[in-house]
Design a protein around this motif. Sequence first.
Motif, PDB file in Angstrom:
ATOM      1  N   ARG A   1       0.831  -1.205   0.000  1.00 47.01           N
ATOM      2  CA  ARG A   1       0.000   0.000   0.000  1.00 47.01           C
ATOM      3  C   ARG A   1       0.868   1.258   0.000  1.00 47.01           C
ATOM      4  O   ARG A   1       0.568   2.236  -0.681  1.00 47.01           O
ATOM      5  CB  ARG A   1      -0.935   0.021   1.209  1.00 47.01           C
TER       6      ARG A   1
ATOM      7  N   THR B   1       3.997   1.514  -1.205  1.00 46.26           N
ATOM      8  CA  THR B   1       4.698   1.617  -2.480  1.00 46.26           C
ATOM      9  C   THR B   1       3.773   2.081  -3.609  1.00 46.26           C
ATOM     10  O   THR B   1       4.189   2.841  -4.490  1.00 46.26           O
ATOM     11  CB  THR B   1       5.327   0.260  -2.844  1.00 46.26           C
ATOM     12  N   SER B   2       2.517   1.662  -3.561  1.00 44.51           N
ATOM     13  CA  SER B   2       1.579   2.034  -4.619  1.00 44.51           C
ATOM     14  C   SER B   2       0.909   3.381  -4.364  1.00 44.51           C
ATOM     15  O   SER B   2       0.100   3.831  -5.175  1.00 44.51           O
ATOM     16  CB  SER B   2       0.512   0.951  -4.788  1.00 44.51           C
TER      17      SER B   2
ATOM     18  N   THR C   1       3.045   9.231  -6.755  1.00 48.17           N
ATOM     19  CA  THR C   1       4.046   8.290  -7.266  1.00 48.17           C
ATOM     20  C   THR C   1       5.446   8.506  -6.705  1.00 48.17           C
ATOM     21  O   THR C   1       6.313   7.656  -6.887  1.00 48.17           O
ATOM     22  CB  THR C   1       4.115   8.385  -8.802  1.00 48.17           C
TER      23      THR C   1
ATOM     24  N   LEU D   1       7.018   5.724  -4.550  1.00 39.27           N
ATOM     25  CA  LEU D   1       7.533   4.532  -5.230  1.00 39.27           C
ATOM     26  C   LEU D   1       9.041   4.641  -5.412  1.00 39.27           C
ATOM     27  O   LEU D   1       9.787   3.695  -5.112  1.00 39.27           O
ATOM     28  CB  LEU D   1       6.834   4.350  -6.575  1.00 39.27           C
TER      29      LEU D   1
ATOM     30  N   ALA E   1       3.562  -1.851  -7.999  1.00 35.63           N
ATOM     31  CA  ALA E   1       3.171  -0.442  -7.939  1.00 35.63           C
ATOM     32  C   ALA E   1       3.258   0.217  -9.315  1.00 35.63           C
ATOM     33  O   ALA E   1       2.376   0.987  -9.699  1.00 35.63           O
ATOM     34  CB  ALA E   1       4.050   0.294  -6.934  1.00 35.63           C
ATOM     35  N   LYS E   2       4.313  -0.098 -10.052  1.00 40.44           N
ATOM     36  CA  LYS E   2       4.445   0.438 -11.408  1.00 40.44           C
ATOM     37  C   LYS E   2       3.277  -0.005 -12.279  1.00 40.44           C
ATOM     38  O   LYS E   2       2.697   0.795 -13.019  1.00 40.44           O
ATOM     39  CB  LYS E   2       5.774  -0.026 -12.035  1.00 40.44           C
TER      40      LYS E   2
ATOM     41  N   ALA F   1       0.327  -0.992 -11.265  1.00 36.32           N
ATOM     42  CA  ALA F   1      -0.916  -0.399 -10.751  1.00 36.32           C
ATOM     43  C   ALA F   1      -1.090   1.026 -11.261  1.00 36.32           C
ATOM     44  O   ALA F   1      -2.183   1.421 -11.664  1.00 36.32           O
ATOM     45  CB  ALA F   1      -0.916  -0.428  -9.228  1.00 36.32           C
ATOM     46  N   HIS F   2      -0.014   1.806 -11.253  1.00 36.35           N
ATOM     47  CA  HIS F   2      -0.092   3.183 -11.736  1.00 36.35           C
ATOM     48  C   HIS F   2      -0.450   3.221 -13.219  1.00 36.35           C
ATOM     49  O   HIS F   2      -1.253   4.054 -13.663  1.00 36.35           O
ATOM     50  CB  HIS F   2       1.243   3.894 -11.503  1.00 36.35           C
TER      51      HIS F   2
ATOM     52  N   ILE G   1      -6.575  -1.240  -7.044  1.00 38.88           N
ATOM     53  CA  ILE G   1      -5.208  -1.549  -6.595  1.00 38.88           C
ATOM     54  C   ILE G   1      -5.239  -2.444  -5.361  1.00 38.88           C
ATOM     55  O   ILE G   1      -4.399  -3.339  -5.207  1.00 38.88           O
ATOM     56  CB  ILE G   1      -4.430  -0.251  -6.321  1.00 38.88           C
TER      57      ILE G   1
END
Length: 466
Positions: free
Chosen positions: A102, A104-105, A115, A118, A149-150, A152-153, A321
């Motif tokens: 959570r 990191t995202s 972001t 991250l 995370a990457k 998810a973004h 996410i």
Amino acid sequence: MHIVVAGLNYRTAPVSIREKFAFAQGELPLALQELKSTKCVMECVIVGTCNRTELYVAVDTQNMCAHHLRTFIEKWFKVPKEQFSEHLYIYENQAAINHLFRVTSGLDSMILGETQILGQVRDAFFLAQEHKTTGVLFNTLFKQAVTMAKRAHTDTGINENPVSVSYAAVELGKRIFGSYENKKVLIIGAGKMSELTAKHLTASGANKVTVVNRTLGRAQELAERFRGVASTMDKLMLHLEEADIVISSTGSTGYVLTAEMVSSVLQRRRSRPLFMIDIAVPRDLDPRLGDMPNVYLYDIDNLQSIVSAHLEERQKAAVKIEEMIQAEIVAFEQWSKTLGIAPVIQALQAKASAIHEETMDSLMNKLPELDERELKVIRKLTKSIVNQMLRDPIVRIKEMAAERNGDEAVDLFAKIFALEEQLEGQKRAEQEQRQREAEAAQERMKDELLAKVRSSNAPSEAWAKA
């Protein structure tokens, strides 16, 4: 092993508390080694940002782990436990893994979906790797968290709307002044936060921006990018006299502007309002400035009330996410369970190999007339028998280890094959290896610190000799 995170963030502690627990960048390598040498800690990563300080550790036992982490924080920052325990959160195992994903995202950030965190988590992980405070567990977990995370973004577009601390600071100024046109903006500091702030300022119409920094070159680089003016800290008070808006974000450990410093400037400003935003941790601007006439001071905690326009869409993306995170947690736990079986499999293979060698030695003693070729054939055939006997049990225990009661299955497997002695020997060897690595790391840190001290004393020593 167990995964634990202990920390303070903007939800649990105000900036006046958080700033007491901010790691100086140059101290992080030493802090990592100190944390790694803490009792029960096998691997560790330290994540420090303006909104959080978090210690991620992999431990061999959860017993007293929370106590050891509190003691580390108390000793490192020289703050009694009583002053921070109520602000400290500690999550274990699945809760700790969920928290990392959570964070990191961007779901645990003050600005939902931002972001920047991250990159900060990634850098913290790389630093820990560089100083050898991570191992198989954290190398896999942090890489998985960053990769997820990457994705998810990209997949949800949660970060498409420009919402960040620096953006919120600029929006706050816009609400007060209506427009940045013809307003003189003074940015103190030329780091990443200042760069983001300048970007949002120019996008909002600011065309009179001055960047003040200790290093003129960095200030010039930033100012030129946004058609501003660069200056150095020794001229700060002159620029402050002309400024309408001040946004400060430096790495200073003390106040850049105190009430006493600004008091004389205010007299020359002739009651013109001065809008000041402090987005640094520790704070750059003396809190007493907010009590002075015609000064409007906001710190990083005040910015929480600014973010609203884009939150609805980000909250929808956050739900998606969260679902991605749950899938990642399941995948990591399945992997980590199979990781736990590795020492047992190694112990079984080592025991089988030892039995095979003993049998071959006995055979050669009883049948000394066997020649080299015959012994080679026998060795190969008997080794094949051993491997075939082990193949199915190894496959089955790998499958069972990934199931709900996998730990119990692994313990039973070890007892059935009487592997306790081999496992204990492996554990002792690993502990001895970690001890050697810790001692080597401490020696390296001592050498580095000594080299720095010698370097800083070099001019005075040369002068003394002259």
